[in-house]
Design an enzyme around this catalytic site. Structure first.
Site, mmCIF file in Angstrom:
data_model
loop_
_atom_site.group_PDB
_atom_site.id
_atom_site.type_symbol
_atom_site.label_atom_id
_atom_site.label_comp_id
_atom_site.label_asym_id
_atom_site.label_seq_id
_atom_site.Cartn_x
_atom_site.Cartn_y
_atom_site.Cartn_z
ATOM 1 N N CYS A 22 1.055 3.454 3.101
ATOM 2 C CA CYS A 22 1.733 2.864 3.970
ATOM 3 C C CYS A 22 3.282 2.800 3.697
ATOM 4 O O CYS A 22 4.166 2.956 4.797
ATOM 5 C CB CYS A 22 1.530 1.381 4.461
ATOM 6 N N CYS A 29 0.703 -1.059 0.118
ATOM 7 C CA CYS A 29 -0.232 -0.116 -0.072
ATOM 8 C C CYS A 29 1.090 1.254 0.060
ATOM 9 O O CYS A 29 1.832 1.523 0.673
ATOM 10 C CB CYS A 29 -0.884 -0.093 1.434
#
Ligand SMILES: *[C@@H]1O[C@H](CO)[C@@H](O)[C@H](O)[C@H]1NC(C)=O
Ligand SMILES: *[C@@H]1O[C@H](CO)[C@@H](O)[C@H](O)[C@H]1NC(C)=O
Ligand SMILES: *[C@@H]1O[C@H](CO)[C@@H](O)[C@H](O)[C@H]1NC(C)=O
Length: 450
Positions: free
Chosen positions: A378, A375
């Protein structure tokens, strides 16, 4: 007598509440350092946190240069927020129009509304872009402690951190576990035979004996390796606090509401729900806080150099921000109960050097694992925080070089930090500081819940 009984009952009730279970063991002294949790809370929440927030909103600190497109060196990344499908493209720079035009605004709103909570918004105005080019010319190159993206690479781009807050992204499950698992299992000096307590998925079959074996193994480690493990665990806690504090509570077509999710927090930190692990994780967060605080305090002479500027091309503002930064660092220095890093790498010189190198290499490897995070948002915060911690370690172990910094700018300085390192150092600390502050909110929410 009755009163005493009533008081006892009250005490029992309190320690039996969720509030008590999350926090009861998170008080008093921290192992491996002469400090207690309450002192840190007071210092951070009342003094340091508000000033740091102001600083991090300044242009110098909000733009972070990062390469989010580096391939994962260890395995094939395939996730729901995979490289190609992630909504980075629609958010790419609004080249033809000014950043404040209706079109740009619409695009931003669309990006927000896109289901890809993990996408990174890379939109920057043309002016910002040009100014940033100028900044990098004023950057100091240096020898580096951890992997830093090649700033010259066309894949490296500036990201506006204020547009991309660290919060819940929906990135969880096997892919997220793989990241943490490879960090803990393959990069924390732990033999495979010693099992970590409470590995996700195996919780229900866990008997609690793993915890005992694990902690007796950890206690048997030298202070450096124990510290290393605790730093990583502290980082993990901080990330989980952020996603619990900025959870996507309401996701309807007309609004997105982010806020505290107490049940998510408890699942990660309640002593009862985590077989006693939660409070330990929180204590590791405090430990990480102390290490980074110590690094900031130590870096003061570097930032005090007259030649050092928080260069954005606006001298007055730059000066103002430098003063604020110095004020914050002086505050960090005034903290009475610092972690004493002289206890680290203090043994036999040859052994200590080898140990230091082991720790450096492990850390280096962890910073490379961040390129495997599926992600994007992230990955952004993961890279920033490992780089910030790496910079902290670099500072802590460069004491002599920092002290030897020349007074005049003609000599070649013995210690340098690049803009990327400075931005990551302060922002990474900002995350930890925010986490400590969020614990106060969760304490209040949990007490309310009763
Ligand atoms: C970049 O710096 C040059 C000279 O240092 C200046 O003339 C120019 O206006 C700057 N550009 C921006 C966008 O700040
Ligand atoms: C780096 O991390 C990867 C992934 O966890 C691991 O497979 C590898 O053995 C590590 N390398 C070193 C040198 O520690
Ligand atoms: C809070 O988190 C839990 C998972 O821990 C989830 O099941 C729940 O729906 C969340 N609450 C809200 C209001 O989103």
């Amino acid at each position: 007598m009755k009163l005493v009984v009533a008081l006892l009952l009250l005490l029992l009730q309190v320690s039996g509440s969720a509030d008590g279970r999350c926090f009861c063991q998170v008080t008093g002294d921290l192992e491996d350092c002469a400090c207690d949790v309450e002192t840190i809370d007071g210092f951070n929440n009342d003094k340091l946190f508000p000033k740091l927030q102001t600083l991090l909103e300044s242009d110098y600190f909000r733009f972070y240069k990062v390469n989010l497109n580096k391939p994962c060196p260890f395995w094939t990344v395939s996730s729901h927020c995979g490289l190609r499908d992630c909504a980075v493209k629609p958010c790419s720079p609004v080249s033809s129009s000014s950043p404040y035009s209706a079109e740009a605004n619409e695009q931003l709103v669309e990006c927000e509304q896109a289901k890809h909570l993990g996408a990174v918004d890379v939109s920057l105005s043309k002016e910002t872009r040009e100014a940033l080019l100028n900044w990098s010319k004023h950057d100091d190159e240096s020898e580096r402690f951890c992997v830093v993206d090649d700033e010259q690479s066309p894949d490296s781009q500036y990201v506006d951190l204020l547009l991309n807050p660290e919060r819940f992204t929906g990135y969880r499950g096997p892919e997220a576990w793989q990241i943490w698992n490879s960090i803990y299992e393959e990069n924390c000096f732990k033999p495979y035979t010693v099992r970590r307590p409470l590995i996700p998925n195996s919780f229900h079959s866990s008997s609690g004996s793993e915890g005992k074996t694990f902690y007796s193994w950890l206690e048997g480690q030298c202070v450096e390796k124990r510290a290393f493990y605790r730093l990583i665990s502290g980082l993990h806690s901080s990330i989980n606090i952020h996603l619990s504090a900025r959870y996507l509570l309401d996701d309807s077509w007309f609004q997105k509401k982010w806020g505290h999710n107490v049940s998510e927090f408890r699942q990660r930190f309640d002593s009862e729900l985590t077989a006693g692990e939660g409070p330990k994780r929180l204590r590791n967060l405090y430990f990480l806080y102390l290490i980074e605080l110590r690094a900031l305090a130590k870096a003061l002479p570097f930032f005090q150099q007259p030649s050092f500027r928080l260069y954005t091309g606006r001298p007055e503002e730059d000066q103002k921000h430098k003063e604020l930064l110095l004020h914050i660092l002086q505050l960090a220095r005034s903290f009475p109960l610092h972690f004493d890093e002289t206890s680290l790498f203090a043994g036999d010189e040859k052994e200590a050097a080898k140990l230091k190198e082991d720790v450096r290499l492990a850390f280096l490897n962890i910073s490379r694992i961040m390129d495997c995070v599926g992600c994007f948002k992230c990955r952004l915060w993961g890279k920033l925080q490992t780089q910030g911690l790496g910079t902290s370690l670099k500072i802590l172990f460069s004491e002599r070089q920092i002290e030897a910094l020349p007074a005049s700018s003609d000599q070649r300085p013995s210690f340098q930090l690049s803009r990327q390192e400075i931005v990551s150092l302060l922002n990474a600390f900002g995350r930890i500081s925010t986490s400590i502050r969020e614990l106060k909110n969760f304490r209040a929410l949990l007490a309310e819940d009763q």
